[in-house]
Each structure stands twice: as C-alpha cells, then as structure tokens.
Design a protein around this motif. Sequence first.
Motif, PDB file in Angstrom:
ATOM      1  N   PRO A 162     -11.148  -6.759  -0.981  1.00  0.00           N
ATOM      2  CA  PRO A 162      -9.974  -6.056  -1.502  1.00  0.00           C
ATOM      3  C   PRO A 162      -9.237  -6.910  -2.547  1.00  0.00           C
ATOM      4  CG  PRO A 162     -10.059  -5.845   0.872  1.00  0.00           C
ATOM      5  CD  PRO A 162     -11.108  -6.862   0.476  1.00  0.00           C
ATOM      6  N   LEU A 213      -6.215  -7.171  -3.126  1.00  0.00           N
ATOM      7  CA  LEU A 213      -5.042  -7.838  -2.553  1.00  0.00           C
ATOM      8  C   LEU A 213      -5.366  -9.249  -2.103  1.00  0.00           C
ATOM      9  CD1 LEU A 213      -2.104  -7.815  -1.556  1.00  0.00           C
ATOM     10  CD2 LEU A 213      -2.962  -6.846   0.593  1.00  0.00           C
ATOM     11  N   TYR A 214      -6.515  -9.443  -1.454  1.00  0.00           N
ATOM     12  CA  TYR A 214      -6.895 -10.771  -0.973  1.00  0.00           C
ATOM     13  C   TYR A 214      -7.165 -11.711  -2.140  1.00  0.00           C
ATOM     14  CZ  TYR A 214      -7.495  -8.312   3.473  1.00  0.00           C
ATOM     15  OH  TYR A 214      -7.306  -7.555   4.596  1.00  0.00           O
ATOM     16  N   ASN A 268      -3.677 -12.684  -3.603  1.00  0.00           N
ATOM     17  CA  ASN A 268      -2.935 -13.593  -2.727  1.00  0.00           C
ATOM     18  C   ASN A 268      -3.637 -14.924  -2.517  1.00  0.00           C
ATOM     19  OD1 ASN A 268      -1.548 -11.112  -0.401  1.00  0.00           O
ATOM     20  ND2 ASN A 268      -0.969 -11.618  -2.463  1.00  0.00           N
ATOM     21  N   PHE A 314       0.616  -7.535   2.048  1.00  0.00           N
ATOM     22  CA  PHE A 314      -0.110  -6.704   3.000  1.00  0.00           C
ATOM     23  C   PHE A 314       0.921  -5.961   3.822  1.00  0.00           C
ATOM     24  CE2 PHE A 314      -2.087  -5.613   6.969  1.00  0.00           C
ATOM     25  CZ  PHE A 314      -3.302  -5.093   6.564  1.00  0.00           C
ATOM     26  N   GLY A 332      -2.209  -1.686   5.206  1.00  0.00           N
ATOM     27  CA  GLY A 332      -3.654  -1.810   5.032  1.00  0.00           C
ATOM     28  C   GLY A 332      -4.357  -0.478   4.886  1.00  0.00           C
ATOM     29  N   SER A 341      -3.246   1.916   2.469  1.00  0.00           N
ATOM     30  CA  SER A 341      -2.886   2.473   1.167  1.00  0.00           C
ATOM     31  C   SER A 341      -1.751   3.490   1.258  1.00  0.00           C
ATOM     32  CB  SER A 341      -4.129   3.109   0.521  1.00  0.00           C
ATOM     33  OG  SER A 341      -3.907   3.377  -0.826  1.00  0.00           O
ATOM     34  N   CYS A 356       1.470  -3.266  -1.436  1.00  0.00           N
ATOM     35  CA  CYS A 356       0.424  -3.967  -2.195  1.00  0.00           C
ATOM     36  C   CYS A 356       0.228  -3.400  -3.596  1.00  0.00           C
ATOM     37  CB  CYS A 356      -0.894  -3.884  -1.430  1.00  0.00           C
ATOM     38  SG  CYS A 356      -1.530  -2.194  -1.305  1.00  0.00           S
ATOM     39  N   ARG A 364      -3.187   0.877  -5.082  1.00  0.00           N
ATOM     40  CA  ARG A 364      -2.958   0.095  -3.869  1.00  0.00           C
ATOM     41  C   ARG A 364      -4.055  -0.958  -3.796  1.00  0.00           C
ATOM     42  NH1 ARG A 364       1.178   2.908  -4.448  1.00  0.00           N
ATOM     43  NH2 ARG A 364       1.926   4.297  -2.812  1.00  0.00           N
ATOM     44  N   SER A 365      -3.679  -2.211  -3.937  1.00  0.00           N
ATOM     45  CA  SER A 365      -4.669  -3.288  -3.993  1.00  0.00           C
ATOM     46  C   SER A 365      -5.330  -3.570  -2.647  1.00  0.00           C
ATOM     47  CB  SER A 365      -4.032  -4.566  -4.554  1.00  0.00           C
ATOM     48  OG  SER A 365      -2.986  -5.039  -3.735  1.00  0.00           O
ATOM     49  N   CYS A 366      -4.759  -3.087  -1.554  1.00  0.00           N
ATOM     50  CA  CYS A 366      -5.371  -3.313  -0.241  1.00  0.00           C
ATOM     51  C   CYS A 366      -6.635  -2.484  -0.056  1.00  0.00           C
ATOM     52  CB  CYS A 366      -4.390  -3.024   0.891  1.00  0.00           C
ATOM     53  SG  CYS A 366      -3.983  -1.268   1.110  1.00  0.00           S
ATOM     54  N   GLN A 367      -6.778  -1.407  -0.816  1.00  0.00           N
ATOM     55  CA  GLN A 367      -7.916  -0.506  -0.674  1.00  0.00           C
ATOM     56  C   GLN A 367      -8.760  -0.436  -1.945  1.00  0.00           C
ATOM     57  OE1 GLN A 367      -8.870   1.475   2.147  1.00  0.00           O
ATOM     58  NE2 GLN A 367      -7.547  -0.039   3.099  1.00  0.00           N
TER      59      GLN A 367
END
Length: 82
Positions: free
Chosen positions: A22, A24-25, A28, A38, A41, A43, A48, A58-61
């Motif tokens: 993802p 997001l990771y 970060n 986060f 998780g 979206s 995120c 949404r960067s988490c997805q």
Amino acid sequence: MPAVNLTVNGRPYSVDADPDTPLLYILNDEIRLNGPKFGCGLSQCGACTVLLDGEPIRSCQTALSDVAGHEIISIEGLGTPE
C-alpha cells in the motif's frame, strides 16, 4: 524486484518494495512522511488521503504499482512557503 520511481511533493524517489505494498506504508516508512495516517484501513475514513495527479485517493488501499510515474501530493506538499 525493480525499483519503482515516484514523485512525491515534487521530489523524485526510487523505492525498492513489493509492487502490491500500500502506498501509505511507502509514504510513512520509506519516505518518512507523517501527514498521511492509518485510520480504518478500509478506504472509508480519509485519514490516508493524498492527491494523485490532483485527484484524492486513499493511500491505504492503493498499491505502489498503481502510482508509478504519477505525481503524489501529501498534506506536507500543500501550500507555498512564504
């Protein structure tokens, strides 16, 4: 695995990570940005959110492979210094 080239807040980055990671990771852990968080998780909450070519995502997805070659702007990249 080949490096993925990203442009984040106007700066180029080359990231060696699994293409399914993802975004997001990456933001970060690899680029060390603290703005995208986060939250759920799933979206849904928006913690995120970043801009991808000017559109909110949404960067988490969102997978790293989906953003290669695109312009990413996080909260840290908004605004102009005075």
